[in-house]
Design an enzyme around this catalytic site. Sequence first.
Site, PDB file in Angstrom:
ATOM      1  N   GLU A  21       0.907  -1.151   0.060  1.00 60.51           N
ATOM      2  CA  GLU A  21      -0.028   0.005   0.101  1.00 60.51           C
ATOM      3  C   GLU A  21       0.765   1.195   0.119  1.00 60.51           C
ATOM      4  O   GLU A  21       2.148   1.400   0.405  1.00 60.51           O
ATOM      5  CB  GLU A  21      -0.914   0.172   1.130  1.00 60.51           C
ATOM      6  N   LYS A 155      -3.530  -1.101  14.407  1.00 61.94           N
ATOM      7  CA  LYS A 155      -2.831  -0.103  15.060  1.00 61.94           C
ATOM      8  C   LYS A 155      -3.097  -0.336  16.357  1.00 61.94           C
ATOM      9  O   LYS A 155      -4.327  -0.132  16.938  1.00 61.94           O
ATOM     10  CB  LYS A 155      -2.821   1.135  14.255  1.00 61.94           C
TER      11      LYS A 155
END
Length: 301
Positions: A21, A155
């Site tokens: 990405e 995250k």
Amino acid sequence: MRTSDEVADALADGRPVVALESTIISHGLPQPRNLQVALELEEIVRQAGAVPATIAVLDGVPRIGLDKGGLDRIATEPGLRKLGFRDLAPASALGLSGATTVSATSFLAARAGVRVFATGGLGGVHRGWTTVQDESADLDTLSRTRITVVCAGVKSILDVPATLQRLETRQVTVVGYRTDHFPGFYLHTSGEPVDWRIETPREAAGIMRAQDALGGPETALIVANPVPVTEQLDPALHDRVLAEALQAAEDQGVTGQAITPFLLEYLVNGTGGASLEANLAAVRGNTRLAAEIAASWVQEK
Ligand code: PSU
Ligand code: MN
């Protein structure tokens, strides 16, 4: 959508390809280190015998596989947009450029026929979701996209247990790679258990084949690969600086697409760069493992 010649040839020949990405490059990492990292991740994929396909939108055209000039633009272009899946149509129509998040990258990779994708940590449910319903579009895309994402969990700035609950509800398969615990992005473990554990890339490829054979809804496979304990961020430092970062975001009214980059940057500064090293260690490991899974996948298909 434009697939680079190198990626198109590899796909046509049945050679392994790994999607990467671009938001992590443009919005997740500081300059000028980000360009080095973009190049390094591609090199890790090549060393493992696979072809890298970094994904982004340039001048309105979704690109599967970037050349050096494209990577350079992603790393340095001022004001580059952050594009989730829903932003792809306007960016295309208006001829804009942007980096793609996990949601947009997964969609484009799957459309191009790339099955394996490496990133750092997924987006998920943000803390405080009972008042502000901020849940990353990553989760929605993964619930309806046939892709294998290798990541170090989600995250740690997020509400990890809530995110795992949402992944369960959305029927996204999650396996721990050589671990019984869901990784904590900068940290080896989030403390949360994971239901399935695999030991080899071959087992991941086997699960991918089983997903296809079952013929159910087109869901993703998350291969959760922890950063080694020796390379993780000190957990006490992590907890202290993250608490400050969350408070700073609240004080400054940071919300929406800006919150994730804000918190990541705060952590880099607040830990004297240590969070950056842990993030990079995680992404490197994920990229290596993704290349191995891609190789196993094409061999046994
Ligand atoms: N992994 C990293 N750094 C990042 C990201 C992932 O190590 O910056 C990016 C991914 O693109 C992911 C996005 O999709 O953060 C999540 O943003 P949001 O919470 O706005 O959906
Ligand atoms: Mn969000």
